[in-house]
Structures are given as structure tokens and as C-alpha cells.
Design a protein around this motif. Sequence first.
Motif, PDB file in Angstrom:
ATOM      1  N   PRO A 173      28.611  12.276  -0.568  1.00  0.00           N
ATOM      2  CA  PRO A 173      27.582  12.574   0.975  1.00  0.00           C
ATOM      3  C   PRO A 173      28.881  13.211   1.542  1.00  0.00           C
ATOM      4  O   PRO A 173      29.417  11.956   2.012  1.00  0.00           O
ATOM      5  N   GLY A 174      28.493  14.148   2.232  1.00  0.00           N
ATOM      6  CA  GLY A 174      29.204  14.855   2.961  1.00  0.00           C
ATOM      7  C   GLY A 174      30.147  15.843   2.887  1.00  0.00           C
ATOM      8  O   GLY A 174      30.715  16.686   2.904  1.00  0.00           O
ATOM      9  N   ARG A 175      30.383  15.677   0.891  1.00  0.00           N
ATOM     10  CA  ARG A 175      31.633  16.824   0.611  1.00  0.00           C
ATOM     11  C   ARG A 175      30.628  18.041   0.118  1.00  0.00           C
ATOM     12  O   ARG A 175      29.178  18.746   0.259  1.00  0.00           O
ATOM     13  N   VAL A 176      31.431  18.735   0.771  1.00  0.00           N
ATOM     14  CA  VAL A 176      31.330  21.136  -0.051  1.00  0.00           C
ATOM     15  C   VAL A 176      31.070  20.715  -0.880  1.00  0.00           C
ATOM     16  O   VAL A 176      32.086  20.804  -2.051  1.00  0.00           O
ATOM     17  N   VAL A 177      29.973  21.420  -1.512  1.00  0.00           N
ATOM     18  CA  VAL A 177      30.335  21.978  -2.998  1.00  0.00           C
ATOM     19  C   VAL A 177      29.515  23.544  -3.071  1.00  0.00           C
ATOM     20  O   VAL A 177      29.129  24.161  -1.904  1.00  0.00           O
ATOM     21  N   VAL A 200      33.574  20.724  -6.257  1.00  0.00           N
ATOM     22  CA  VAL A 200      33.446  20.258  -5.105  1.00  0.00           C
ATOM     23  C   VAL A 200      34.718  19.921  -4.253  1.00  0.00           C
ATOM     24  O   VAL A 200      36.077  20.348  -5.162  1.00  0.00           O
ATOM     25  N   TYR A 201      34.648  20.552  -2.639  1.00  0.00           N
ATOM     26  CA  TYR A 201      35.684  20.304  -1.889  1.00  0.00           C
ATOM     27  C   TYR A 201      36.036  19.053  -1.465  1.00  0.00           C
ATOM     28  O   TYR A 201      35.302  17.980  -1.426  1.00  0.00           O
ATOM     29  N   LEU A 202      36.839  18.741  -1.053  1.00  0.00           N
ATOM     30  CA  LEU A 202      37.819  17.214  -1.075  1.00  0.00           C
ATOM     31  C   LEU A 202      37.048  17.459   1.114  1.00  0.00           C
ATOM     32  O   LEU A 202      37.162  16.259   1.349  1.00  0.00           O
ATOM     33  N   SER A 203      36.854  18.801   1.491  1.00  0.00           N
ATOM     34  CA  SER A 203      36.540  18.557   3.101  1.00  0.00           C
ATOM     35  C   SER A 203      35.198  17.666   2.780  1.00  0.00           C
ATOM     36  O   SER A 203      34.641  17.714   2.042  1.00  0.00           O
ATOM     37  N   GLN A 204      34.944  17.297   4.062  1.00  0.00           N
ATOM     38  CA  GLN A 204      34.175  16.240   4.844  1.00  0.00           C
ATOM     39  C   GLN A 204      33.097  17.461   5.550  1.00  0.00           C
ATOM     40  O   GLN A 204      33.737  18.476   5.920  1.00  0.00           O
ATOM     41  N   SER A 205      31.922  17.205   5.634  1.00  0.00           N
ATOM     42  CA  SER A 205      31.092  18.253   6.825  1.00  0.00           C
ATOM     43  C   SER A 205      29.532  17.724   6.594  1.00  0.00           C
ATOM     44  O   SER A 205      29.487  16.634   6.470  1.00  0.00           O
ATOM     45  N   SER A 206      28.760  18.520   6.739  1.00  0.00           N
ATOM     46  CA  SER A 206      27.633  17.573   7.396  1.00  0.00           C
ATOM     47  C   SER A 206      25.813  19.280   7.304  1.00  0.00           C
ATOM     48  O   SER A 206      26.658  19.733   7.572  1.00  0.00           O
ATOM     49  N   VAL A 264      25.837  21.268   1.416  1.00  0.00           N
ATOM     50  CA  VAL A 264      26.322  19.737   1.279  1.00  0.00           C
ATOM     51  C   VAL A 264      25.306  18.714   0.708  1.00  0.00           C
ATOM     52  O   VAL A 264      24.821  19.036   0.741  1.00  0.00           O
ATOM     53  N   VAL A 265      26.440  17.875   0.245  1.00  0.00           N
ATOM     54  CA  VAL A 265      25.808  16.821  -0.447  1.00  0.00           C
ATOM     55  C   VAL A 265      25.516  15.757   0.482  1.00  0.00           C
ATOM     56  O   VAL A 265      26.094  15.535   1.108  1.00  0.00           O
ATOM     57  N   GLU A 266      24.253  15.563   0.505  1.00  0.00           N
ATOM     58  CA  GLU A 266      23.570  14.767   1.363  1.00  0.00           C
ATOM     59  C   GLU A 266      22.834  13.013   0.905  1.00  0.00           C
ATOM     60  O   GLU A 266      22.842  12.334   1.932  1.00  0.00           O
TER      61      GLU A 266
END
Length: 250
Positions: free
Chosen positions: A209-213, A233-239, A173-175
Motif C-alpha cells: 500500500p502506497g507504492r506507485v506502480v 513497482v516503484y520504491l517511492s511511496q505515494s497516496s 497507487v496501490v491502496e
Amino acid sequence: MSIDDFLYSLGGAVERVIMLVIRGLKSFFFPRPRKSPPSFPISGRLSSKYTPHERVSLHLQLLFILYIASSFVLVALVNRPFLFLALSCVYLLYLRYALNAYGDFLIDPAPYRFFYYGLSLLSFLVFVGYLVLKRLNENVVWYYAYLLAVVVSVIAFWIYFKRKFGRDYTYGVVEEVKNDLLRVFVHDDISANVKPGFYWLPAVPDAEPGRVVKVLVENRAFRGARPVRILEVYLSQSSQSSTEPKNATE
């Protein structure tokens, strides 16, 4: 308080205790997936700042290490085979409970189940074999041959595991985005042999930030793999605290 009232209160207390024991045994022997994150007495304190995935993974690691250390003491140092067998039964039952109750918090449960069930069974057989060899009181050469067989068995198990579940990528997850670098949080991943933590990787388009990779990892001999660059890079947001990388890749 009269004797009748006392006996009535005592009977009610005993009934409540019995029901608690029955519910506890039912939950232990027939575990169901839990909806809340795990909270373990020992490893929970060590991993309170980590994600649910890391908490379960760390607990499994500590559980296995404790089993190996205790088994070594009972088998090699104090020679208590029956205590070792009892310990093994309790350990395997609890391992089954932990994996069934909290396995859904692992991003990819299948490799963890195979790894810990397989390695635990192999460890049990290793100690049993040592007990048999010790009872036969064979020459020291047989002990060296047995040790060699154990090493070969462990290596063979690891090779089979890598062929079945191993991969050269993981998910993170990109922080943070800083100039041409990305600070990516990577979960513990037994299939990619990656340790959890933050890694600085070269920036790619659409990585926010928040993107799943999807992250390429580089295997290193006798050490954990190292994330090297982002593949997708995925379009969904995560944490950091979620297990959404699993959902994003399905």
C-alpha cells in the motif's frame, strides 16, 4: 457625514474596485501557476472527493462540453454568429487560463494541452464552416459532404493524438493488498485512455500500500482502456491525493 468626507470615501471605494479589476484582468490574461489545488464553482462540487488531477481534468471536460452545447445553440438553432464568436473568444481565453494556472496539477500536462487546444480549435472551425455553408445556401448534398469531412477530421485528429501521446500503460497507487489481488487507484489518463477509479489487479512482489506502480492497459474499441496487470513497482511511496506518479517516472 459632510460632502467632502462622502466624496473622499466614494473615491477610495472606486479606487479599490479599479485595483481589484486590474489585478483580476492581469491574473486572467497573464496567468501564473497556482500553488494551491483548484476549486471551481461547478465541477469543484462534483469532484470534491477526487484528486487535484481529476478535478482539473473534470473541469476541462465540462468546460468543453458546455462550449460545444452553447455553440450548437447559437449557430444551428438561433443563428447568432456574433454571439458565437464572442463565446469562442471567452472560452479560448478561459481555457488558456485554466491550463496555465492549474496545468501543474495534471500528472502529464502536455497531452491535455494538445488535446483541448487542438479539439477546441477544430470545433471552432467546424462551426465557422457550417456558418459559411449556411450563408451560401447550398444544396443539402453539400451538408452531407461537410458532415463527412468533419467526421474524417475528428478521426484524423484522434489518430494523430494517439501516435504522438498515446501509450499502452499508465500509473497508479496501490491502496490495498488482498490475497493474490491488489486494489490499485488509477488516475484519469488521457494518453492511455483510462478512466479514473479503483481496479483489482493480480498481485506482484514488492507491491505494498502506497507504492506507485506502472500498469499495462488493454485498449478496447469505442470504450476506455482497461488496466490488466502491473508492469513495474516503484520504491517511492505515494497516496491517492498526490501527483507523485509523475515524479516517480521522470
